[in-house]
Design an enzyme around this catalytic site. Structure first.
Site, PDB file in Angstrom:
ATOM      1  CG  HIS A 306      -2.060   0.933   1.121  1.00  0.00           C
ATOM      2  ND1 HIS A 306      -1.960   2.265   1.405  1.00  0.00           N
ATOM      3  CD2 HIS A 306      -3.332   0.716   0.709  1.00  0.00           C
ATOM      4  CE1 HIS A 306      -3.139   2.824   1.183  1.00  0.00           C
ATOM      5  NE2 HIS A 306      -3.985   1.914   0.751  1.00  0.00           N
ATOM      6  CG  ASP A 364      -8.434  -4.176  -2.572  1.00  0.00           C
ATOM      7  OD1 ASP A 364      -9.629  -4.021  -2.352  1.00  0.00           O
ATOM      8  OD2 ASP A 364      -7.668  -3.274  -2.923  1.00  0.00           O
TER       9      ASP A 364
HETATM   10  N1  CMC Z   1       4.195  -7.560  -4.761  1.00  0.00           N
HETATM   11  C1  CMC Z   1       5.548  -7.558  -4.902  1.00  0.00           C
HETATM   12  N2  CMC Z   1       6.319  -6.484  -4.762  1.00  0.00           N
HETATM   13  C2  CMC Z   1       5.709  -5.317  -4.467  1.00  0.00           C
HETATM   14  C3  CMC Z   1       4.312  -5.232  -4.291  1.00  0.00           C
HETATM   15  C4  CMC Z   1       3.558  -6.416  -4.448  1.00  0.00           C
HETATM   16  N3  CMC Z   1       2.225  -6.385  -4.299  1.00  0.00           N
HETATM   17  N4  CMC Z   1       3.960  -3.972  -4.000  1.00  0.00           N
HETATM   18  C5  CMC Z   1       5.100  -3.257  -3.988  1.00  0.00           C
HETATM   19  N5  CMC Z   1       6.156  -4.082  -4.262  1.00  0.00           N
HETATM   20  C6  CMC Z   1       7.567  -3.686  -4.277  1.00  0.00           C
HETATM   21  C7  CMC Z   1       7.909  -2.904  -5.536  1.00  0.00           C
HETATM   22  O1  CMC Z   1       8.364  -3.751  -6.577  1.00  0.00           O
HETATM   23  C8  CMC Z   1       8.965  -1.962  -5.038  1.00  0.00           C
HETATM   24  O2  CMC Z   1      10.183  -2.667  -4.995  1.00  0.00           O
HETATM   25  P1  CMC Z   1      11.579  -1.888  -5.269  1.00  0.00           P
HETATM   26  O3  CMC Z   1      11.700  -0.867  -4.165  1.00  0.00           O
HETATM   27  O4  CMC Z   1      12.610  -2.972  -5.174  1.00  0.00           O
HETATM   28  O5  CMC Z   1      11.448  -1.272  -6.616  1.00  0.00           O
HETATM   29  C9  CMC Z   1       8.566  -1.653  -3.598  1.00  0.00           C
HETATM   30  O6  CMC Z   1       7.781  -2.793  -3.177  1.00  0.00           O
HETATM   31  C10 CMC Z   1       7.736  -0.384  -3.442  1.00  0.00           C
HETATM   32  O7  CMC Z   1       6.642  -0.455  -4.363  1.00  0.00           O
HETATM   33  P2  CMC Z   1       6.048   0.792  -5.126  1.00  0.00           P
HETATM   34  O8  CMC Z   1       5.382   0.312  -6.365  1.00  0.00           O
HETATM   35  O9  CMC Z   1       7.098   1.843  -5.275  1.00  0.00           O
HETATM   36  O10 CMC Z   1       4.967   1.290  -4.080  1.00  0.00           O
HETATM   37  P3  CMC Z   1       3.737   2.214  -4.401  1.00  0.00           P
HETATM   38  O11 CMC Z   1       3.433   2.906  -3.139  1.00  0.00           O
HETATM   39  O12 CMC Z   1       3.994   3.029  -5.607  1.00  0.00           O
HETATM   40  O13 CMC Z   1       2.584   1.172  -4.781  1.00  0.00           O
HETATM   41  C11 CMC Z   1       0.726  -0.279  -4.646  1.00  0.00           C
HETATM   42  C12 CMC Z   1       1.564   0.791  -3.925  1.00  0.00           C
HETATM   43  C13 CMC Z   1      -0.521  -0.567  -3.805  1.00  0.00           C
HETATM   44  C14 CMC Z   1       0.288   0.252  -6.026  1.00  0.00           C
HETATM   45  C15 CMC Z   1       1.582  -1.549  -4.813  1.00  0.00           C
HETATM   46  O14 CMC Z   1       1.969  -2.057  -3.558  1.00  0.00           O
HETATM   47  C16 CMC Z   1       0.856  -2.631  -5.611  1.00  0.00           C
HETATM   48  O15 CMC Z   1       0.906  -2.613  -6.853  1.00  0.00           O
HETATM   49  N6  CMC Z   1       0.182  -3.605  -4.911  1.00  0.00           N
HETATM   50  C17 CMC Z   1      -0.626  -4.599  -5.589  1.00  0.00           C
HETATM   51  C18 CMC Z   1      -1.952  -3.986  -5.992  1.00  0.00           C
HETATM   52  C19 CMC Z   1      -2.875  -3.778  -4.815  1.00  0.00           C
HETATM   53  O16 CMC Z   1      -3.061  -4.663  -3.984  1.00  0.00           O
HETATM   54  N7  CMC Z   1      -3.503  -2.591  -4.768  1.00  0.00           N
HETATM   55  C20 CMC Z   1      -4.515  -2.254  -3.739  1.00  0.00           C
HETATM   56  C21 CMC Z   1      -4.108  -1.118  -2.904  1.00  0.00           C
HETATM   57  S1  CMC Z   1      -5.175  -0.918  -1.479  1.00  0.00           S
HETATM   58  C22 CMC Z   1      -6.727  -0.473  -2.069  1.00  0.00           C
HETATM   59  C23 CMC Z   1      -6.771   0.718  -2.945  1.00  0.00           C
HETATM   60  O17 CMC Z   1      -5.987   1.663  -2.831  1.00  0.00           O
HETATM   61  O18 CMC Z   1      -7.673   0.771  -3.785  1.00  0.00           O
END
Ligand code: CMC
Length: 429
Positions: A306, A364
């Protein structure tokens, strides 16, 4: 609100910037005059360090895993409140008295039907259209039906539009579902509460009686409460940005729905369930964990991570409990997807990669399993999220319109394209 200053060294000068403190949470460096004073912009893709507004609705402490609406912890609201009580709280700022609650319930209930002409709107869509595509269109179309609540400068019309949206969204969502499965629309039943009425509109058919199961209605209610608001997330920021130009509230909420649809946001519950079914068996979990960690593989564990929570999502804990209640009530003992979910959660929470990156299950992760057990197809999951989030969107929109500092949202950019050059006629290119 106290004020101190931060110093910025730039262009050979020291600039003083106001630091503002909220009632709780990190301080904010006010850079509103930065461009005027220094000629420079700030750069913050994804707005990870930017507060776009002042708000008194929802507070999140992502490190501690805290979520408060108007100061009240989400677990207390989900445990003791009902959805319309939470709607009142978000819209008006305080929990209602008994008389205020009765009046509010009545006002919402009176608006549950949609203009009959809107039913014709649905038949313009293909039956296999994704219900979120239908929601974007039909909710946007509300502005073509309710002209008496689109004058955003009138507080009364703003409140009528807010109540209409809260009341009509479940009806439109249920209609999108019925259209999707080829069944006739079911009109709202105002003797039922918000969640029970929604289940009724989705699952009743004209040819037999349908009795809403109170345990399932309570679970639905809790799902709505848990999704009601989440401060300045992508779809809420979209609603605020759309509304900042003075667009009508129905069009703004349609913009929010479009943003919510994406798999990184509201689409994640659908994606999480698809992922659990793709994994299929606990034996295959290590393979998927390895893929999630592989930098060259775009796969992510859906329902994990998140932007704000770097701890257990407080909503996920309540959702997990609700999942077990629903499965218990329905007598579902051996759900292979639940087995995969529990084991996946266990492995991920003990895996170095997930610990180091503070990736915890989000709401989720469990909501998909619950919604599936309630009888919804995966395509409806994000629609249900939109039904619940409508109150958050509209409360935030109202707060923005009523904020004296509100201006049209207009971010700037770091331009990296071509510098000025002369047009070349096509024959000479
Ligand atoms: N699985 C594997 N690795 C992950 C995941 C995951 N679900 N989420 C983040 N990472 C890693 C990512 O690869 C990155 O690694 P590095 O620092 O080595 O590059 C690190 O963790 C930070 O990730 P980020 O993408 O920079 O983080 P963000 O804040 O931009 O993204 C997120 C947040 C929710 C989009 C992301 O965690 C994600 O894609 N999760 C899966 C989708 C999901 O479950 N979304 C629902 C969010 S909650 C409800 C809502 O908001 O609607």
């Amino acid at each position: 609100m106290t004020e101190s200053t931060a110093k910025l060294e730039f262009g050979g000068k020291t600039h003083e910037l106001k630091v503002r403190s909220g009632s709780v949470g990190p301080d904010v460096i006010d850079i509103a005059s930065l461009y005027k004073d220094t000629g420079a912009f700030t750069y913050d893709p994804g707005f990870t360090s930017t507060a776009s507004c002042e708000s008194g609705i929802t507070f999140i402490d992502g490190d501690q895993g805290i979520l408060l609406h108007r100061g009240y912890p989400i677990d207390q609201l989900a445990e003791h409140g009902d959805f319309l009580e939470v709607c009142y709280l978000l819209l008006y700022g305080e929990l209602p008295t008994k008389a205020q609650k009765d009046d509010f319930d009545l006002r919402v209930t009176r608006h549950t039907m949609v203009h009959e002409q809107m039913t014709k709107f649905f038949s313009g869509f293909r039956r296999d259209a994704h219900p979120m595509a239908v929601m974007c269109g039909v909710v946007g179309a509300l502005s073509a039906f309710y002209h008496d609540s689109t004058d955003i400068s009138d507080p009364h019309q703003r409140m009528v539009a807010s109540i209409r949206l809260i009341a009509k969204m479940p009806t439109i969502a249920a209609m999108a579902y019925k259209y999707y499965i080829g069944q006739p629309f079911v009109y709202p039943k105002n003797e039922l509460n918000f969640a029970a009425n929604f289940l009724h509109m989705c699952f009743a058919v004209p040819c037999e009686d349908y009795k809403v199961n109170p345990v399932l209605a309570r679970a639905m209610e809790r799902i709505f409460i848990l999704h009601a608001d989440h401060e300045q997330n992508a779809s809420t920021s979209t609603v605020r940005l759309a509304g900042s130009s003075g667009a009508n509230p129905f069009a703004c909420i349609a913009a929010g729905i479009a943003c919510l649809w994406g798999p990184a946001h509201g689409g994640a519950n659908e994606a999480a369930l698809t992922m659990l079914s793709e994994i299929g068996h606990v034996d295959r979990i290590p393979e998927f964990i390895a893929r999630a960690k592989d930098k060259n593989d775009p796969f992510r564990l859906m329902g994990f991570g998140h932007r704000v929570y770097k701890n257990y999502d407080p909503r996920a804990k309540i959702m997990q409990k609700t999942t077990h209640e629903v499965l218990g009530e329905l007598g579902i003992k051996d759900d292979p997807m639940l087995d995969v979910a529990i084991e996946l959660e266990r492995i991920a929470l003990t895996d170095e990669y997930f610990i180091e990156k503070k990736l915890y299950p989000n709401i989720d992760f469990y909501s998909g399993i619950t919604l599936k057990a309630l009888g919804f197809p995966t395509a409806m999951f994000t629609v249900l999220f939109a039904v619940a989030r409508t109150v958050g969107w509209i409360s935030q929109w109202k707060e923005m319109i009523e904020d004296p500092h509100q201006r049209i949202g207009r971010p700037r950019q770091l331009y990296t394209g071509a510098t000025e050059r002369d047009y070349v006629p096509i024959a000479k290119r």
